[in-house]
Design an enzyme around this catalytic site. Structure first.
Site, short mmCIF file in Angstrom:
data_model
loop_
_atom_site.label_atom_id
_atom_site.label_comp_id
_atom_site.label_asym_id
_atom_site.label_seq_id
_atom_site.Cartn_x
_atom_site.Cartn_y
_atom_site.Cartn_z
N THR A 296 0.83 -1.20 0.00
CA THR A 296 0.00 0.00 0.00
C THR A 296 0.87 1.25 0.00
O THR A 296 0.61 2.22 -0.73
CB THR A 296 -0.93 0.02 1.23
OG1 THR A 296 -1.78 -1.14 1.20
CG2 THR A 296 -1.79 1.27 1.24
N TRP A 299 2.63 1.52 -3.40
CA TRP A 299 1.68 1.90 -4.46
C TRP A 299 1.55 3.41 -4.57
O TRP A 299 1.39 3.95 -5.66
CB TRP A 299 0.32 1.27 -4.18
CG TRP A 299 -0.73 1.61 -5.19
CD1 TRP A 299 -0.98 0.99 -6.38
CD2 TRP A 299 -1.69 2.69 -5.12
NE1 TRP A 299 -2.02 1.58 -7.05
CE2 TRP A 299 -2.47 2.64 -6.29
CE3 TRP A 299 -1.95 3.69 -4.19
CZ2 TRP A 299 -3.50 3.53 -6.55
CZ3 TRP A 299 -2.97 4.58 -4.44
CH2 TRP A 299 -3.73 4.50 -5.60
N HIS A 300 1.64 4.10 -3.44
CA HIS A 300 1.44 5.55 -3.44
C HIS A 300 2.64 6.31 -3.99
O HIS A 300 2.49 7.47 -4.41
CB HIS A 300 1.12 6.05 -2.03
CG HIS A 300 -0.30 5.83 -1.63
ND1 HIS A 300 -0.76 4.64 -1.11
CD2 HIS A 300 -1.38 6.66 -1.68
CE1 HIS A 300 -2.05 4.75 -0.85
NE2 HIS A 300 -2.45 5.95 -1.19
N GLY A 301 3.81 5.71 -4.00
CA GLY A 301 4.96 6.43 -4.54
C GLY A 301 6.26 5.69 -4.32
O GLY A 301 6.32 4.69 -3.59
N PHE A 443 -0.12 10.33 -7.42
CA PHE A 443 -0.01 8.96 -6.94
C PHE A 443 -0.55 7.97 -7.97
O PHE A 443 -0.32 6.81 -7.86
CB PHE A 443 -0.74 8.78 -5.61
CG PHE A 443 -0.34 9.82 -4.58
CD1 PHE A 443 0.99 9.95 -4.24
CD2 PHE A 443 -1.28 10.65 -4.02
CE1 PHE A 443 1.38 10.90 -3.31
CE2 PHE A 443 -0.89 11.60 -3.08
CZ PHE A 443 0.43 11.73 -2.72
#
Length: 443
Positions: A296, A299-301, A443
């Site tokens: 998680t 996934w955002h960066g 993102f």
């Protein structure tokens, strides 16, 4: 081009929606696919190669789905998933090139291939229908993440009527107001503090800025999600909710059931449960949690702050699972105080891709003196006078009360007048050029 722009509100969408309703039913998906690619092209004018990459993703996943449906097998399935992950990893994490919406449409493509492989749905043999599903512009750029089985019937047949248009406009204007009036305005405070330098702000102002960012990221993403739902309704689609008053949660476990709900559902269905979920030994359960929350974060960066943020979420949720959540559930007041501290502090990690700046910011939060920093006495009073009203408004609008009031007045004349007032004020803000960033595009 973003939804909260004059170009979208007064040029792109009016032309698109009028033409869309003039189209016969059999051509609506074709027009929606064409309009979505055009929308994506406008957003990628400085990087036209991103449009090519997006179209290639469409073609590949369509063919992969058809082949997987005709020749089911683990090797073909793993190849399709592997290509999508390689595509995402190559551009987002290795080359540090970020085509708009790549994380969202790649996850939708992966969910589609998983559902076809598991027999939850048949592959769509119509490239137009599949392309419409993956590229639909209301949720293309920043979600919500829509699963194909949930929208398959709507791709084939859906209602287009005045009631859907009216309800869609209501959602869109409310989202627009959340984005422009709340997120944009309170976000200026965070931007100003970042520009000043954390060495030169007081501890009260640091906390004020952190709460400003906490509200900005919420109303920014909530606003986009509401606009997406509204646009979807006007096109005849039911796009799922992404938020359920997450800041009212009493634990981080509950928070992530209420925040970015479609992303949480994606990880639960396609990662956590296949790993074994809550089944098995405690060691395996915590292993599964660790994998999900690290993914998680990633996934955002690509920054280390996202890795640290993901680990922090895992740590908090693991502690809650070990017994803390039982106490928080029993004493709701304690849970609210706990989350009032934990949510902003987690966003403080999320917000800083520069680890040195993050360290200085946390020092300021804790009241540590920083060598060379010159702090002006009463700086928090100055910014409090300017942004205090927005902080109070944001605090009010994260509760359920505004939605309860809206449910009672939305069909009344007062409700319609209120919507018009919000829309006019938003247009005025955009016209005079007030800051209009969108956080979740990155993102």
């Amino acid at each position: 081009m973003v939804f909260s722009s004059l170009e979208f509100i007064f040029i792109f969408f009016p032309i698109f929606i009028v033409t869309y309703y003039m189209m016969p039913a059999r051509l609506k998906n074709l027009w929606l696919l064409a309009g979505s690619i055009l929308f994506y092209t406008f957003g990628s004018l400085q990087n036209p190669e991103h449009v090519v990459l997006f179209v290639l993703s469409l073609v590949f996943n369509y063919l992969a789905g058809v082949l997987l449906d005709r020749y089911p097998g683990r090797i073909l399935f793993l190849f399709g998933i592997g290509v999508n992950l390689l595509y995402l990893g190559c551009f987002k994490y290795w080359l540090h090139v970020l085509p708009i919406g790549i994380s969202f449409y790649t996850f939708q493509a992966i969910s589609y291939l998983c559902d076809v492989s598991q027999g939850k749905c048949r592959a769509d043999r119509s490239f137009i229908n599949f392309g419409t599903y993956l590229s639909m512009f209301p949720q293309l750029i920043a979600g919500p993440i829509v699963k194909y089985p949930d929208i398959r019937e709507q791709l084939l047949s859906r209602k287009h009527n005045l009631e859907n248009v009216v309800h869609g406009l209501q959602y869109f204007v409310l989202g627009l107001g959340s984005k422009v009036i709340l997120a944009n305005r309170i976000g200026v405070l965070w931007t100003q503090l970042s520009a000043i330098g954390y060495e030169s702000i007081s501890t009260p102002l640091a906390w004020m800025g952190l709460f400003a960012y906490t509200f900005q990221i919420y109303f920014d993403f909530l606003g986009y999600s509401l606009m997406a739902i509204g646009l979807g309704k006007m096109l005849g689609f039911d796009i799922p909710r992404n938020f359920d008053n997450p800041y009212l949660s009493t634990s981080m476990t509950e928070f992530w059931r209420r925040w970015h709900m479609t992303l949480g559902s994606w990880f639960r269905e396609y990662v956590y449960i296949p790993l074994g979920g809550n089944r098995g030994s405690k060691v395996k359960v915590y292993r599964n949690l660790f994998i999900v929350w690290m993914l998680t974060g990633i996934w955002h960066g690509a920054g280390w702050n996202f890795v640290l943020w993901g680990f922090l979420l895992f740590l908090l949720i693991a502690i809650e699972k070990a017994g803390l959540k039982k106490w928080l559930d029993k004493c709701k007041l304690l849970g609210h105080f706990y989350m009032a501290a934990v949510i902003p502090l987690s966003w403080a990690v999320f917000a800083h891709n520069d680890m040195n700046k993050m360290t200085v910011f946390f020092q300021r939060l804790l009241g540590h003196k920083i060598e060379g920093g010159i702090v002006f006495a009463g700086d928090y009073l100055k910014y409090g006078k300017e942004y205090g009203i927005y902080l109070i408004l944001c605090l009010f609008f994260v509760t359920r009360l505004p939605w309860k009031v809206w449910a009672k007045i939305k069909e009344t004349y007062f409700g319609q007048i209120l919507l018009v007032g919000i829309f006019v004020f938003v247009v005025y803000c955009l016209y005079i050029g007030l800051d209009n960033p969108f956080l979740y595009y990155q993102f």
